[in-house]
Design an enzyme around this catalytic site. Structure first.
Site, PDB file in Angstrom:
ATOM      1  N   ARG A  61      15.593 -27.408  23.914  1.00  0.00           N
ATOM      2  CA  ARG A  61      16.989 -27.000  23.693  1.00  0.00           C
ATOM      3  C   ARG A  61      17.733 -28.288  23.362  1.00  0.00           C
ATOM      4  O   ARG A  61      17.718 -29.231  24.143  1.00  0.00           O
ATOM      5  CB  ARG A  61      17.543 -26.341  24.954  1.00  0.00           C
ATOM      6  CG  ARG A  61      19.034 -26.022  24.926  1.00  0.00           C
ATOM      7  CD  ARG A  61      19.347 -24.998  23.857  1.00  0.00           C
ATOM      8  NE  ARG A  61      20.697 -24.501  23.973  1.00  0.00           N
ATOM      9  CZ  ARG A  61      21.784 -25.129  23.545  1.00  0.00           C
ATOM     10  NH1 ARG A  61      21.693 -26.316  22.984  1.00  0.00           N
ATOM     11  NH2 ARG A  61      22.972 -24.577  23.685  1.00  0.00           N
ATOM     12  N   GLU A  69      25.386 -18.022  17.933  1.00  0.00           N
ATOM     13  CA  GLU A  69      24.194 -17.225  18.226  1.00  0.00           C
ATOM     14  C   GLU A  69      23.705 -16.443  17.007  1.00  0.00           C
ATOM     15  O   GLU A  69      24.488 -16.074  16.137  1.00  0.00           O
ATOM     16  CB  GLU A  69      24.488 -16.248  19.362  1.00  0.00           C
ATOM     17  CG  GLU A  69      24.918 -16.897  20.655  1.00  0.00           C
ATOM     18  CD  GLU A  69      23.874 -17.812  21.253  1.00  0.00           C
ATOM     19  OE1 GLU A  69      22.662 -17.551  21.073  1.00  0.00           O
ATOM     20  OE2 GLU A  69      24.254 -18.794  21.903  1.00  0.00           O
ATOM     21  N   ARG A 129      13.487 -24.712  29.387  1.00  0.00           N
ATOM     22  CA  ARG A 129      13.419 -25.473  28.136  1.00  0.00           C
ATOM     23  C   ARG A 129      13.759 -26.933  28.415  1.00  0.00           C
ATOM     24  O   ARG A 129      14.620 -27.221  29.249  1.00  0.00           O
ATOM     25  CB  ARG A 129      14.396 -24.914  27.101  1.00  0.00           C
ATOM     26  CG  ARG A 129      14.137 -23.471  26.716  1.00  0.00           C
ATOM     27  CD  ARG A 129      15.219 -22.934  25.809  1.00  0.00           C
ATOM     28  NE  ARG A 129      16.511 -22.924  26.509  1.00  0.00           N
ATOM     29  CZ  ARG A 129      17.617 -22.393  26.014  1.00  0.00           C
ATOM     30  NH1 ARG A 129      17.619 -21.837  24.811  1.00  0.00           N
ATOM     31  NH2 ARG A 129      18.738 -22.403  26.705  1.00  0.00           N
TER      32      ARG A 129
END
Length: 183
Positions: A61, A69, A129
């Site tokens: 990330r 998004e 992540r």
């Protein structure tokens, strides 16, 4: 037709070299931090990629950035042009989410990169992540997303936060990328 116009300022800035990355020496920054070298094997969206390093898949990330998004509904409370002016058109944000994903894919996929971990940030997020900067050709890709108007700063505790906020301020004042929005 209106949406194509938004790309023109980005392309001009990207190819003219008018935008410069921060003044931090990339080589020194990479060398002074925990890092790994690998190949971007998959782009999930504008701010999430997978990097293979010596046969290990790292789900990364991108630290300090948030692109609109593409798989979830965008929130109008996240993208503010000014303190009082949010981007209220979720279709516009969806569009820029796809542009950010395409930019990340076109720039990083199948490229060799450095994954650099921050000294102030957690190493992983709540989803497992890795949180890191991606360096391609000695440029901080995370900051480039902000510089070219594909992302906002995701404010948290990380070393380059002040640089990123200054870059975002410039992108907004110059109305670059998604910041070229009119209510």
């Amino acid at each position: 037709m209106k949406r194509i116009i938004f790309l023109a300022p980005i392309l001009v800035l990207m190819f003219s070299g008018c935008i410069s990355n921060n003044d931090i020496d990339s080589g020194d920054f990479i060398d002074s931090h925990e890092h790994l070298f690998g190949t971007v094997t998959r782009v999930v969206d504008g701010d999430t990629v997978h990097v293979d390093s010596n046969g290990v898949d790292y789900n990364i990330r991108l630290l300090g950035v948030d692109t609109p998004e593409t798989y979830q509904k965008n929130s109008i409370s996240e993208y503010y042009i000014t303190y009082e002016t949010p981007i209220t058109d979720t279709e516009y944000l969806d569009y820029w989410g796809h542009l950010a994903t395409n930019y990340t894919r076109d720039t990083l996929e199948n490229k060799s990169v450095y994954v650099v971990f921050d000294k102030n940030s957690d190493k992983k997020d709540k989803y497992g992540r890795y949180l890191a900067y991606i360096y391609l050709d000695n440029e901080n890709f995370n900051e480039n997303l902000i510089e070219y108007g594909f992302a906002r700063v995701y404010v948290s505790d990380f070393e380059l936060k002040d640089n990123f906020l200054e870059t975002e301020k410039t992108a907004k004042s110059d109305r670059i990328g998604l910041w070229n929005y009119n209510n």
